[in-house]
Design a protein around this motif. Structure first.
Motif, mmCIF file in Angstrom:
data_model
loop_
_atom_site.group_PDB
_atom_site.id
_atom_site.type_symbol
_atom_site.label_atom_id
_atom_site.label_comp_id
_atom_site.label_asym_id
_atom_site.label_seq_id
_atom_site.Cartn_x
_atom_site.Cartn_y
_atom_site.Cartn_z
ATOM 1 N N UNK A 140 34.634 66.031 32.679
ATOM 2 C CA UNK A 140 34.088 65.824 34.024
ATOM 3 C C UNK A 140 34.131 67.117 34.833
ATOM 4 N N UNK A 141 35.267 67.817 34.763
ATOM 5 C CA UNK A 141 35.391 69.083 35.491
ATOM 6 C C UNK A 141 34.516 70.164 34.883
ATOM 7 N N UNK A 142 34.325 70.093 33.567
ATOM 8 C CA UNK A 142 33.412 71.040 32.923
ATOM 9 C C UNK A 142 31.992 70.887 33.439
ATOM 10 N N UNK A 276 31.278 72.973 27.201
ATOM 11 C CA UNK A 276 32.032 72.879 25.950
ATOM 12 C C UNK A 276 33.540 72.939 26.205
ATOM 13 N N UNK A 277 33.968 73.870 27.052
ATOM 14 C CA UNK A 277 35.408 74.023 27.270
ATOM 15 C C UNK A 277 36.003 72.852 28.040
ATOM 16 N N UNK A 278 35.198 72.191 28.895
ATOM 17 C CA UNK A 278 35.698 71.008 29.585
ATOM 18 C C UNK A 278 36.074 69.918 28.600
ATOM 19 N N UNK A 279 35.230 69.715 27.608
ATOM 20 C CA UNK A 279 35.512 68.712 26.588
ATOM 21 C C UNK A 279 36.678 69.146 25.701
ATOM 22 N N UNK A 332 41.746 72.185 36.898
ATOM 23 C CA UNK A 332 41.613 70.952 37.677
ATOM 24 C C UNK A 332 42.054 69.730 36.891
ATOM 25 N N UNK A 333 41.731 69.709 35.592
ATOM 26 C CA UNK A 333 42.160 68.591 34.758
ATOM 27 C C UNK A 333 43.684 68.553 34.656
ATOM 28 N N UNK A 334 44.324 69.719 34.606
ATOM 29 C CA UNK A 334 45.784 69.791 34.529
ATOM 30 C C UNK A 334 46.426 69.287 35.820
#
Length: 467
Positions: A140-142, A276-279, A332-334
């Protein structure tokens, strides 16, 4: 409340609208990305680097402070109202950039831009996390950062190209008028608030509340503190790239069109890479994503001092963009992973306070070192700071546990189940022979547990967590 569902698939319409709005938000930064340092030198006669970079300094400080207050105000007044307010404040920006009679007006425009970004970007970030719940946060953040920074790149390229054909002002900033009109229309008429999604997720969250949100997010909590310092350093080197690279390239006789291409490639790879890196941040340990992303940035910055040709700058800008793409959605995910939904908006606001102060600190340090020595010295200094940040992540951050299936757990031997739910939740039913330690007490009571066993926490959310 019963009809409220969490998840990317369940909320794809609102999520898509927020992605589009964030593209408009990012485009506002792209207006300045490639041509404002050139305007400072050619139209206003600024020579001292710290004076030229003053627009980044005020932008960074204003955005950082707005991020902090946005986190608090989001819970009180709602995300949508802050988003709309951000666009209202951003409306004068393109007109000021087009018509500014002196550099002070450019500074005023960047104060407004900082408030616009702090309110609008923070709102879209928090709303997307609210919608998806505790799954697919990285992805989502990606998507969010992809939209924002790809837009930065596209608008940076377009303004550079328009400036090369029609001059530095006013034509490149016509794009900004379109952006603020569309951003305001979408935010008022199509975006819905997400306060009900927050209430729903908070009922099932087992993440404990932070004792002191500011201190824990800033440094005391090992994971949140590691993320905050890395965010500051990441934007510190981005502030340098934003302000110094156009000047460095101009000093090496690159044309304004070439400068526009090079400065656009970095945020373009940064933006596209986050798809790609978000996933990847959902699949791989976030600690490793952050460490390797910051390390790659550090190495690339140190190599920049040896570049001369356009092809070399393009390659290095691409690598730098990928390194930044690895860390940005993961930041942000962290934060979301390590905070309770009720604390989330404030914690993200505090993280973004420190992260965006990096713009100001980077511009000040870069300007002072470049004036005292040269531009290459400032690049090396920032590269070393980025390397130190990567080392801090490696040494301090903990890897959070991952959820696996009940079937996989049952294949293992000599494990103990810890029920981390509240007393009231446990009374509704529990696993036989499980130990009850509420999650709020787990850290303080961890020494009670023998170290020769595998521990599995049961939280009643459909998954088991290996510890």
């Amino acid at each position: 409340m019963d009809n409220i569902k969490l998840g990317l698939k369940e909320n794809w319409k609102q999520f898509t609208l927020l992605v589009v709005v964030n593209a408009f938000v990012g485009g506002m930064v792209g207006l300045e990305r490639s041509i404002l340092p050139e305007i400072a030198e050619k139209e206003f006669g600024l020579v001292v680097k710290t004076a030229i970079l003053s627009f980044i300094i005020v932008f960074g400080i204003t955005k950082a402070l707005t991020n902090y207050f946005a986190g608090t105000l989001a819970n009180k007044y709602g995300r949508k109202k802050l988003l709309i307010l951000g666009w209202i404040i951003g409306t004068p920006i393109p007109f000021i950039l087009m018509l500014a009679p002196n550099w002070n007006w450019i500074i005023i425009a960047n104060i407004l831009l900082g408030v616009n970004q702090g309110l609008a970007w923070s709102s879209t970030v928090v709303m997307k996390i609210d919608l998806v719940g505790d799954k697919q946060r990285g992805f989502a953040m990606g998507l969010n950062e992809f939209a924002g920074y790809l837009s930065v790149a596209i608008v940076a390229f377009l303004t550079g190209w328009i400036a090369s054909v029609h001059g530095l002002r006013p034509y490149p900033f016509y794009i900004g008028i379109i952006l603020v009109i569309l951003g305001l229309i979408f935010s008022i008429f199509f975006i819905k608030d997400t306060k009900h999604h927050v209430a729903k997720e908070s009922k099932s969250s087992t993440v404990p509340f932070l004792k002191n949100i500011f201190l824990d997010t800033t440094w005391k909590n090992k994971n949140l503190g590691s993320v905050s310092q890395a965010g500051l350093v990441n934007n510190l080197n981005d502030g340098m790239v934003w302000g110094v690279f156009p000047l460095l390239l101009a000093s090496k006789n690159f044309t304004i069109e070439q400068i526009g291409i090079i400065t656009a490639i970095y945020p373009a790879v940064w933006g596209i890479g986050q798809l790609f890196t978000g996933k990847m941040a959902d699949k791989y340990p976030k600690k490793e994503m952050l460490f390797w992303g910051m390390l790659l940035q550090a190495i690339t910055l140190l190599l920049f001092v040896f570049a001369n040709s356009m092809s070399q700058y393009i390659i290095l800008s691409s690598i730098l963009g990928w390194g930044t793409a690895m860390v940005y959605p993961t930041f942000l995910a962290s934060i979301a992973e390590n905070t309770n939904p009720i604390d989330r908006a404030k914690s993200i606001g505090i993280f973004r306070l420190w992260r965006d102060l990096g713009y100001a600190i980077g511009a000040i340090l870069t300007g002072l070192i470049a004036d005292a020595y040269n531009i290459n010295s400032s690049i090396v200094f920032i590269g070393v700071l980025t390397l130190i940040s990567a080392i801090i992540i490696k040494a301090r951050m903990k890897t959070n546990t991952s959820c696996i299936s009940k079937q996989d757990i049952q294949k293992k031997k000599n494990y103990t189940i810890i029920d981390v739910r509240t007393k009231e939740e446990r009374e509704t039913g529990y696993i036989v022979n499980s130990i009850h330690i509420p999650v709020s007490e787990l850290e303080s009571r961890i020494k009670e547990l023998p170290t020769d066993k595998l521990y599995v926490t049961a939280c009643g959310k459909g998954g088991w967590k290996v510890n």
